[in-house]
Write a protein that holds these residues in place. Structure first.
Motif, PDB file in Angstrom:
ATOM      1  N   GLU A   1      34.478  43.029  22.214  1.00 45.62           N
ATOM      2  CA  GLU A   1      34.466  44.390  22.743  1.00 45.62           C
ATOM      3  C   GLU A   1      34.160  44.357  24.220  1.00 45.62           C
ATOM      4  O   GLU A   1      33.127  43.805  24.637  1.00 45.62           O
ATOM      5  N   GLU A   2      35.053  44.959  24.995  1.00 47.79           N
ATOM      6  CA  GLU A   2      34.887  45.003  26.437  1.00 47.79           C
ATOM      7  C   GLU A   2      34.142  46.257  26.865  1.00 47.79           C
ATOM      8  O   GLU A   2      34.183  47.284  26.189  1.00 47.79           O
ATOM      9  N   SER A   3      33.503  46.164  28.014  1.00 47.94           N
ATOM     10  CA  SER A   3      32.861  47.322  28.627  1.00 47.94           C
ATOM     11  C   SER A   3      32.797  47.099  30.133  1.00 47.94           C
ATOM     12  O   SER A   3      32.987  45.980  30.612  1.00 47.94           O
ATOM     13  N   GLY A   4      32.555  48.181  30.847  1.00 48.86           N
ATOM     14  CA  GLY A   4      32.339  48.073  32.286  1.00 48.86           C
ATOM     15  C   GLY A   4      33.468  48.559  33.156  1.00 48.86           C
ATOM     16  O   GLY A   4      33.344  48.569  34.386  1.00 48.86           O
ATOM     17  N   GLY A   5      34.586  48.960  32.546  1.00 52.75           N
ATOM     18  CA  GLY A   5      35.681  49.458  33.356  1.00 52.75           C
ATOM     19  C   GLY A   5      35.347  50.783  34.013  1.00 52.75           C
ATOM     20  O   GLY A   5      34.343  51.420  33.702  1.00 52.75           O
ATOM     21  N   GLY A   6      36.194  51.186  34.934  1.00 55.69           N
ATOM     22  CA  GLY A   6      35.970  52.450  35.609  1.00 55.69           C
ATOM     23  C   GLY A   6      36.825  52.579  36.848  1.00 55.69           C
ATOM     24  O   GLY A   6      37.765  51.805  37.058  1.00 55.69           O
ATOM     25  N   LEU A   7      36.473  53.546  37.650  1.00 55.58           N
ATOM     26  CA  LEU A   7      37.188  53.833  38.888  1.00 55.58           C
ATOM     27  C   LEU A   7      36.383  53.280  40.062  1.00 55.58           C
ATOM     28  O   LEU A   7      35.166  53.516  40.166  1.00 55.58           O
ATOM     29  N   VAL A   8      37.051  52.545  40.927  1.00 59.14           N
ATOM     30  CA  VAL A   8      36.381  51.952  42.081  1.00 59.14           C
ATOM     31  C   VAL A   8      37.330  52.012  43.274  1.00 59.14           C
ATOM     32  O   VAL A   8      38.551  51.965  43.101  1.00 59.14           O
ATOM     33  N   GLN A   9      36.768  52.109  44.441  1.00 62.39           N
ATOM     34  CA  GLN A   9      37.595  52.132  45.647  1.00 62.39           C
ATOM     35  C   GLN A   9      38.034  50.723  46.019  1.00 62.39           C
ATOM     36  O   GLN A   9      37.344  49.740  45.711  1.00 62.39           O
TER      37      GLN A   9
ATOM     38  N   LEU B   1      33.280  45.407  40.715  1.00 62.46           N
ATOM     39  CA  LEU B   1      33.069  45.903  39.359  1.00 62.46           C
ATOM     40  C   LEU B   1      32.816  44.699  38.464  1.00 62.46           C
ATOM     41  O   LEU B   1      33.421  43.636  38.658  1.00 62.46           O
ATOM     42  N   ASN B   2      31.912  44.855  37.505  1.00 69.23           N
ATOM     43  CA  ASN B   2      31.649  43.785  36.544  1.00 69.23           C
ATOM     44  C   ASN B   2      32.090  44.227  35.156  1.00 69.23           C
ATOM     45  O   ASN B   2      31.689  45.288  34.671  1.00 69.23           O
ATOM     46  N   LEU B   3      32.904  43.430  34.524  1.00 69.46           N
ATOM     47  CA  LEU B   3      33.301  43.673  33.140  1.00 69.46           C
ATOM     48  C   LEU B   3      32.512  42.759  32.223  1.00 69.46           C
ATOM     49  O   LEU B   3      32.239  41.604  32.565  1.00 69.46           O
ATOM     50  N   SER B   4      32.156  43.286  31.069  1.00 70.20           N
ATOM     51  CA  SER B   4      31.430  42.495  30.075  1.00 70.20           C
ATOM     52  C   SER B   4      32.208  42.462  28.775  1.00 70.20           C
ATOM     53  O   SER B   4      32.948  43.391  28.456  1.00 70.20           O
TER      54      SER B   4
ATOM     55  N   GLY C   1      38.643  34.353  27.355  1.00 66.71           N
ATOM     56  CA  GLY C   1      39.556  34.648  28.442  1.00 66.71           C
ATOM     57  C   GLY C   1      39.617  36.132  28.750  1.00 66.71           C
ATOM     58  O   GLY C   1      39.231  36.969  27.932  1.00 66.71           O
ATOM     59  N   TRP C   2      40.098  36.412  29.936  1.00 66.94           N
ATOM     60  CA  TRP C   2      40.363  37.787  30.359  1.00 66.94           C
ATOM     61  C   TRP C   2      41.835  37.894  30.729  1.00 66.94           C
ATOM     62  O   TRP C   2      42.368  37.050  31.461  1.00 66.94           O
ATOM     63  N   PHE C   3      42.440  38.950  30.219  1.00 68.89           N
ATOM     64  CA  PHE C   3      43.830  39.256  30.512  1.00 68.89           C
ATOM     65  C   PHE C   3      43.894  40.695  31.000  1.00 68.89           C
ATOM     66  O   PHE C   3      42.959  41.471  30.793  1.00 68.89           O
TER      67      PHE C   3
ATOM     68  N   SER D   1      36.187  42.504  46.023  1.00 71.08           N
ATOM     69  CA  SER D   1      37.322  42.747  46.926  1.00 71.08           C
ATOM     70  C   SER D   1      38.522  43.283  46.155  1.00 71.08           C
ATOM     71  O   SER D   1      39.648  42.793  46.292  1.00 71.08           O
ATOM     72  N   LEU D   2      38.269  44.281  45.336  1.00 72.43           N
ATOM     73  CA  LEU D   2      39.316  44.816  44.473  1.00 72.43           C
ATOM     74  C   LEU D   2      40.429  45.464  45.280  1.00 72.43           C
ATOM     75  O   LEU D   2      40.193  46.072  46.340  1.00 72.43           O
ATOM     76  N   LYS D   3      41.628  45.312  44.752  1.00 72.64           N
ATOM     77  CA  LYS D   3      42.822  45.851  45.384  1.00 72.64           C
ATOM     78  C   LYS D   3      43.485  46.835  44.423  1.00 72.64           C
ATOM     79  O   LYS D   3      43.253  46.774  43.218  1.00 72.64           O
ATOM     80  N   SER D   4      44.337  47.668  44.947  1.00 68.76           N
ATOM     81  CA  SER D   4      45.028  48.632  44.089  1.00 68.76           C
ATOM     82  C   SER D   4      45.851  47.924  43.018  1.00 68.76           C
ATOM     83  O   SER D   4      45.988  48.424  41.898  1.00 68.76           O
ATOM     84  N   GLU D   5      46.351  46.747  43.342  1.00 69.75           N
ATOM     85  CA  GLU D   5      47.153  46.001  42.361  1.00 69.75           C
ATOM     86  C   GLU D   5      46.314  45.402  41.233  1.00 69.75           C
ATOM     87  O   GLU D   5      46.856  44.827  40.300  1.00 69.75           O
ATOM     88  N   ASP D   6      45.002  45.515  41.315  1.00 71.64           N
ATOM     89  CA  ASP D   6      44.133  45.097  40.217  1.00 71.64           C
ATOM     90  C   ASP D   6      44.011  46.184  39.151  1.00 71.64           C
ATOM     91  O   ASP D   6      43.415  45.956  38.087  1.00 71.64           O
ATOM     92  N   THR D   7      44.561  47.344  39.409  1.00 72.10           N
ATOM     93  CA  THR D   7      44.528  48.433  38.436  1.00 72.10           C
ATOM     94  C   THR D   7      45.266  48.031  37.176  1.00 72.10           C
ATOM     95  O   THR D   7      46.438  47.630  37.228  1.00 72.10           O
ATOM     96  N   ALA D   8      44.585  48.090  36.050  1.00 75.10           N
ATOM     97  CA  ALA D   8      45.181  47.656  34.784  1.00 75.10           C
ATOM     98  C   ALA D   8      44.193  47.896  33.657  1.00 75.10           C
ATOM     99  O   ALA D   8      43.022  48.211  33.888  1.00 75.10           O
ATOM    100  N   MET D   9      44.680  47.690  32.450  1.00 76.84           N
ATOM    101  CA  MET D   9      43.804  47.589  31.282  1.00 76.84           C
ATOM    102  C   MET D   9      43.403  46.128  31.167  1.00 76.84           C
ATOM    103  O   MET D   9      44.268  45.247  31.178  1.00 76.84           O
ATOM    104  N   TYR D  10      42.113  45.883  31.063  1.00 75.59           N
ATOM    105  CA  TYR D  10      41.599  44.528  30.986  1.00 75.59           C
ATOM    106  C   TYR D  10      41.156  44.211  29.564  1.00 75.59           C
ATOM    107  O   TYR D  10      40.424  44.983  28.951  1.00 75.59           O
ATOM    108  N   TYR D  11      41.585  43.050  29.095  1.00 79.58           N
ATOM    109  CA  TYR D  11      41.305  42.637  27.731  1.00 79.58           C
ATOM    110  C   TYR D  11      40.522  41.334  27.714  1.00 79.58           C
ATOM    111  O   TYR D  11      40.840  40.395  28.457  1.00 79.58           O
TER     112      TYR D  11
END
Length: 126
Positions: free
Chosen positions: A5-13, A18-21, A35-37, A85-95
């Protein structure tokens, strides 16, 4: 059977962090590579990082190398993905995904992972 089960997603500039768990419910958590996809709208799923059973080996896709860091805590059955150093192209659903450990390394391919979470959404605004 392993549940993740993932957690930690959200909106960031853009430029932010951002840290995902990922929490895995499995006895013998250290029998698994983790792994993370991610999958962006209209795009294929992309492997971004994996870590071996002991946490001594990690692999990163070129798209995130130097910006993302994966780690695991086998005592807590957790895996963390630190994203900087998040970029707009990092926008996605993370698994988050778990797969059987077959050696000292990990393989960042979907077929190497048997158990998948439902995902957590990350949106990077520019």
């Amino acid at each position: 059977q392993v549940q993740v089960e993932e957690s930690g997603g959200g909106l960031v500039q853009a430029g932010g962090s951002l840290n995902l768990s990922c929490l895995a419910s499995a006895s013998g958590f250290d029998d698994y590579v983790m792994g993370w996809f991610r999958q962006a709208p209209g795009k294929e799923r992309e492997g971004i990082s994996c870590i071996n059973w002991s946490g001594t080996y990690a692999y990163y896709a070129d798209s995130v190398k130097g910006r993302f860091t994966i780690s695991r805590d086998n005592a807590e059955n957790t895996v963390t993905l630190q994203m900087e150093s998040l970029k707009s192209e990092d926008t996605a659903m993370y698994y988050c995904a778990a797969g059987p450990s077959n050696g000292a390394e990990c393989e960042l391919e979907s077929y190497a992972f048997d158990y998948w979470g439902q995902g957590t959404e990350v949106t990077v605004s520019s």
